[in-house]
Design an enzyme around this catalytic site. Structure first.
Site, PDB file in Angstrom:
ATOM      1  CD  GLN A 251      42.126  50.095  38.374  1.00 57.99           C
ATOM      2  OE1 GLN A 251      41.333  49.854  37.474  1.00 57.99           O
ATOM      3  NE2 GLN A 251      41.909  51.047  39.262  1.00 57.99           N
TER       4      GLN A 251
ATOM      5  CB  CYS B 107      41.045  43.554  31.210  1.00 58.43           C
ATOM      6  SG  CYS B 107      40.364  42.165  32.143  1.00 58.43           S
ATOM      7  CD  GLU B 108      46.127  38.955  34.460  1.00 59.50           C
ATOM      8  OE1 GLU B 108      45.916  38.087  35.316  1.00 59.50           O
ATOM      9  OE2 GLU B 108      47.230  39.503  34.314  1.00 59.50           O
ATOM     10  CG  HIS B 109      40.677  38.508  34.082  1.00 58.10           C
ATOM     11  ND1 HIS B 109      40.690  39.570  34.969  1.00 58.10           N
ATOM     12  CD2 HIS B 109      41.365  37.511  34.688  1.00 58.10           C
ATOM     13  CE1 HIS B 109      41.337  39.221  36.065  1.00 58.10           C
ATOM     14  NE2 HIS B 109      41.764  37.983  35.918  1.00 58.10           N
ATOM     15  CG  HIS B 110      37.039  39.487  29.564  1.00 62.25           C
ATOM     16  ND1 HIS B 110      36.970  39.807  30.915  1.00 62.25           N
ATOM     17  CD2 HIS B 110      36.170  38.463  29.387  1.00 62.25           C
ATOM     18  CE1 HIS B 110      36.096  39.021  31.517  1.00 62.25           C
ATOM     19  NE2 HIS B 110      35.595  38.193  30.620  1.00 62.25           N
TER      20      HIS B 110
ATOM     21  CG  HIS C  31      38.464  47.572  34.387  1.00 64.43           C
ATOM     22  ND1 HIS C  31      39.407  46.594  34.610  1.00 64.43           N
ATOM     23  CD2 HIS C  31      38.787  48.591  35.233  1.00 64.43           C
ATOM     24  CE1 HIS C  31      40.246  46.993  35.557  1.00 64.43           C
ATOM     25  NE2 HIS C  31      39.879  48.199  35.948  1.00 64.43           N
TER      26      HIS C  31
ATOM     27  CB  CYS D   3      36.204  43.281  30.569  1.00 62.99           C
ATOM     28  SG  CYS D   3      37.140  43.898  31.956  1.00 62.99           S
TER      29      CYS D   3
END
Length: 223
Positions: free
Chosen positions: A152, A111-114, A180, A182
């Site tokens: 995704q 996941c590019e956010h976390h 995910h 996250c």
């Protein structure tokens, strides 16, 4: 006035993509891999030291180097276009005109956010317009685009677009069902939920063809 940090947190916590392509800088590949590993190693050392870890301990002193190599060589290897698989195709000499489905492709992404894992399955299908592709190449295309900081929805689209280009047909579809971490291990910590995304091109936009594809996915594979 909206606090920028709060705004960025909202984007990350709600898993919102800002772009249909990965946000990669133009100079992303100016540095060789060994230099990237060296720089990332120092950054990981700083993170662990800031957290209060004792980097003289045998168990953890090698962690910065291991993490740096893992980032560059494994988890995010799909950022480098030189590692893109060659989607070699062949003429459909046997004139197979029905749907081909490659299902239950194991998928590991991040996941590019976390920067936490995304783990799931991809199901891919296409209808030949004159070309076919080796089955393992489908898996490799999934793996290549998965090995990036990802969202995704974007990953699903990229897989379809790459196969449409390779096969010279719009008739490609992909469904991804993934967990995910996250979501599962932080924040709401819902360990049961998964995320399903889909991208349907060409004939797969037609209800009957789409239903056939989804029915194939549900078939239990027994060996």
């Amino acid at each position: 006035m909206i606090n920028n940090d709060d705004f960025q947190d909202d984007i990350g916590d709600n898993h919102i993509a800002s772009s249909a392509t990965n946000p990669i800088r133009k100079d992303a590949f100016d540095l060789p891999d060994d230099k990237k590993i060296e720089l990332i190693k120092k950054d990981v050392e700083n993170i662990l030291q800031t957290l209060g870890m004792d980097l003289t301990d045998d168990s953890i002193k090698g962690t910065p180097n291991r993490v740096a190599k893992m980032f560059v060589k494994e988890l995010f290897g799909g950022l480098n276009p030189s590692k893109k698989p060659n989607p070699s195709t062949f003429e459909n000499n046997y004139k197979y005109g029905e749907m081909l489905v490659e299902k239950n492709i194991t998928l590991y992404s991040t996941c590019e956010h976390h920067l936490l894992p995304i783990i799931g399955r991809a199901h891919v299908a296409y209808i030949s317009s004159g070309k076919v592709i080796g089955l393992s190449k489908i898996n490799r295309i999934v793996d290549y685009y998965a090995k990036r900081p990802q969202v995704q929805e974007r990953l699903t689209m990229q897989i379809v677009q790459e196969l449409q280009k390779a096969l010279n047909t719009p008739d490609v579809a992909c469904v991804i069902d993934a967990k995910h971490l996250c979501v599962n291990s932080r924040g709401i910590r819902d360990i049961e939920s998964s995320t399903v995304t889909s991208e349907f091109g060409g004939k797969f936009k037609e209800e009957q063809t789409r239903r056939e594809f989804l029915a194939y996915i549900k078939l239990e594979t027994k060996f």
